[in-house]
Design a protein around this motif. Structure first.
Motif, mmCIF file in Angstrom:
data_model
loop_
_atom_site.group_PDB
_atom_site.id
_atom_site.type_symbol
_atom_site.label_atom_id
_atom_site.label_comp_id
_atom_site.label_asym_id
_atom_site.label_seq_id
_atom_site.Cartn_x
_atom_site.Cartn_y
_atom_site.Cartn_z
ATOM 1 N N HIS A 1 0.806 -1.211 0.000
ATOM 2 C CA HIS A 1 0.000 0.000 0.000
ATOM 3 C C HIS A 1 0.843 1.266 0.000
ATOM 4 O O HIS A 1 0.367 2.331 0.362
ATOM 5 N N ALA A 2 2.085 1.179 -0.426
ATOM 6 C CA ALA A 2 2.940 2.369 -0.423
ATOM 7 C C ALA A 2 2.362 3.474 -1.290
ATOM 8 O O ALA A 2 2.449 4.652 -0.981
ATOM 9 N N ARG A 3 1.755 3.114 -2.419
ATOM 10 C CA ARG A 3 1.265 4.152 -3.324
ATOM 11 C C ARG A 3 -0.214 4.460 -3.136
ATOM 12 O O ARG A 3 -0.780 5.260 -3.873
ATOM 13 N N ILE A 4 -0.849 3.848 -2.146
ATOM 14 C CA ILE A 4 -2.252 4.176 -1.898
ATOM 15 C C ILE A 4 -2.471 4.595 -0.447
ATOM 16 O O ILE A 4 -3.543 4.465 0.092
ATOM 17 N N GLN A 5 -1.407 5.107 0.179
ATOM 18 C CA GLN A 5 -1.508 5.523 1.559
ATOM 19 C C GLN A 5 -2.204 6.873 1.694
ATOM 20 O O GLN A 5 -2.536 7.285 2.792
ATOM 21 N N PHE A 6 -2.386 7.580 0.567
ATOM 22 C CA PHE A 6 -2.989 8.904 0.620
ATOM 23 C C PHE A 6 -2.229 9.801 1.593
ATOM 24 O O PHE A 6 -2.836 10.545 2.366
ATOM 25 N N SER A 7 -0.895 9.713 1.547
ATOM 26 C CA SER A 7 -0.085 10.538 2.444
ATOM 27 C C SER A 7 -0.338 12.019 2.191
ATOM 28 O O SER A 7 -0.300 12.827 3.119
ATOM 29 N N TRP A 8 -0.615 12.376 0.951
ATOM 30 C CA TRP A 8 -0.892 13.774 0.630
ATOM 31 C C TRP A 8 -2.173 14.247 1.320
ATOM 32 O O TRP A 8 -2.275 15.390 1.764
ATOM 33 N N LEU A 9 -3.158 13.326 1.449
ATOM 34 C CA LEU A 9 -4.403 13.702 2.116
ATOM 35 C C LEU A 9 -4.177 13.822 3.626
ATOM 36 O O LEU A 9 -4.799 14.646 4.294
ATOM 37 N N TRP A 10 -3.267 13.008 4.151
ATOM 38 C CA TRP A 10 -2.874 13.169 5.551
ATOM 39 C C TRP A 10 -2.251 14.548 5.760
ATOM 40 O O TRP A 10 -2.542 15.229 6.745
ATOM 41 N N VAL A 11 -1.390 14.944 4.824
ATOM 42 C CA VAL A 11 -0.741 16.256 4.922
ATOM 43 C C VAL A 11 -1.783 17.369 4.924
ATOM 44 O O VAL A 11 -1.733 18.296 5.742
ATOM 45 N N MET A 12 -2.750 17.270 3.995
ATOM 46 C CA MET A 12 -3.775 18.309 3.907
ATOM 47 C C MET A 12 -4.668 18.316 5.154
ATOM 48 O O MET A 12 -5.120 19.380 5.588
#
Length: 378
Positions: free
Chosen positions: A175-186
């Motif tokens: 799930h490295a590329r579907i972690q939605f890390s950018w959405l966590w940042v926002m």
């Protein structure tokens, strides 16, 4: 320094307008992009209004800030519904969710009535200024409602992210590329925004003068939000193209009694288990770093739900751990095999199905209690 900040606010506003336009014309992930476009546009208008007001001092832009204030009440619920579409694929239908936007509608009606009465010179003295009795009541009510909405919807988005992070282990092997890390940042950004706004709100109610540097912080935060979203748009275009790899939402939806009504009997479940384990040993599907529960179910001609049930109930693992256990076992054999003595640990990890050294190291230690380097040298 102040001029530099103003220029940054102006450039952020311009970038926001362009990004909003780009999102509107996107054909994929249409609804989510429309919601995001509205959010970006709201912030861009706010940034541009601030820039014009601070650099010209024209009272027209003060009135423009008042007119556009109701749009800020749209931001928090839009952020929630946008996140829900991406994470759970729950469709957004305006008429079914209109209650979430009533505060913005109510404030818009108030603003319209205020200016209509002003135009015809029939505005009662009790509401002529924000300092008047009714003016104070309305300002207090909507200011606090604005903050409550901000915290409420941001916390709900945080909840969605936590649910999604737990649930992806049941459907993805990597799930490295579907972690939605950018959405966590926002989301963290939203918490910063609401924390700052709450602080300013308390300062104002204590009648403490707000210094210019403190006011500048709000300009910087507003502009940074636009810049950060623009950064993600450039560096993660798949977000806006609707290509994020998720399931169709039916499996990811919450279900506390997941297998209670399952029609899978014990005999069939054992048959599926045998079929699954044989396929894993013979075909080694785990070496595909992007394999999902849906892929494996397709190979076995078993429904996703039944396959998930077998893995969860009979093998006592979620899909993520099930696949990565096989990958670690495969890597262990390669690390000890003389034929792979010239291979780096990263190369062996890739051969086994991992797509990053960090995930390989963490999972290897999780299943073996040691690191790949220690295991190889032992």
């Amino acid at each position: 320094m102040t001029n530099i900040i103003y220029i940054g606010v102006l450039l952020g506003a311009v970038q926001g307008f362009f990004l909003a336009a780009a999102l509107v014309v996107r054909k994929k992930n249409h609804t989510a992009n429309r919601l995001l476009a509205i959010m970006v546009f709201i912030f861009a208008v706010r940034a541009m209004t601030i820039y014009l007001l601070e650099t010209t001092g024209n009272s027209f832009f003060t009135e423009l800030q008042t007119v556009t204030w109701p749009t800020l009440f749209l931001f928090a619920p839009l952020f929630f519904f946008y996140s829900r579409i991406l994470l759970l694929h729950i469709p957004f239908i305006w008429r079914k969710n209109i209650l979430h936007f009533i505060p913005a509608l109510a404030l818009s009606i108030q603003v319209i009535i205020y200016y209509v009465l002003c135009i015809f010179g029939k505005l009662p003295e009790s509401v002529e200024t924000p300092e008047s009795s009714i003016g104070k009541i309305l300002d207090f009510f909507f200011s606090n409602l604005f903050l409550l909405m901000g915290w409420y919807y941001t916390i709900r988005v945080y909840g969605l992210l936590r649910i999604y992070r737990r649930r992806i282990h049941e459907f993805y092997s990597n799930h490295a590329r579907i972690q939605f890390s950018w959405l966590w940042v926002m989301t963290v950004f939203q918490f910063v925004i609401w924390g700052y706004e709450t602080g300013i709100h308390l300062i104002l109610y204590m009648n403490i003068p707000i210094a210019t540097p403190v006011r500048m912080v709000s300009f910087i935060i507003l502009t940074l939000w636009i810049y950060v979203m623009g950064y993600f748009a450039i560096n993660l275009p798949e977000i806006f193209a609707g290509e994020m790899p998720t399931d169709d939402g039916s499996e990811i939806a919450l279900n506390t009694e997941k297998y209670r009504k399952s029609g899978l009997d014990e005999t069939k479940a054992l048959e599926y288990k045998t079929k699954l384990l044989q396929f894993m040993n013979d075909q080694k599907p785990y070496t595909n770093s992007e394999i999902t529960l849906r892929d494996l179910a397709g190979f076995l001609n078993i429904s996703e739900h039944n396959l998930s049930e077998v893995i969860n109930t009979l093998l006592k693992k979620n899909f993520y751990d099930f696949i990565n256990f096989y990958r670690v076992e495969d890597a262990k054999k390669r690390l000890l095999d003389p034929r792979f003595s010239e291979y780096t640990i990263l190369a062996i990890a890739m051969e086994a199905g991992f797509n990053s050294k960090s995930s390989f190291n963490s999972l290897f230690k999780k299943f073996t209690g040691t690191t790949p380097s220690q295991f190889r040298s032992s």
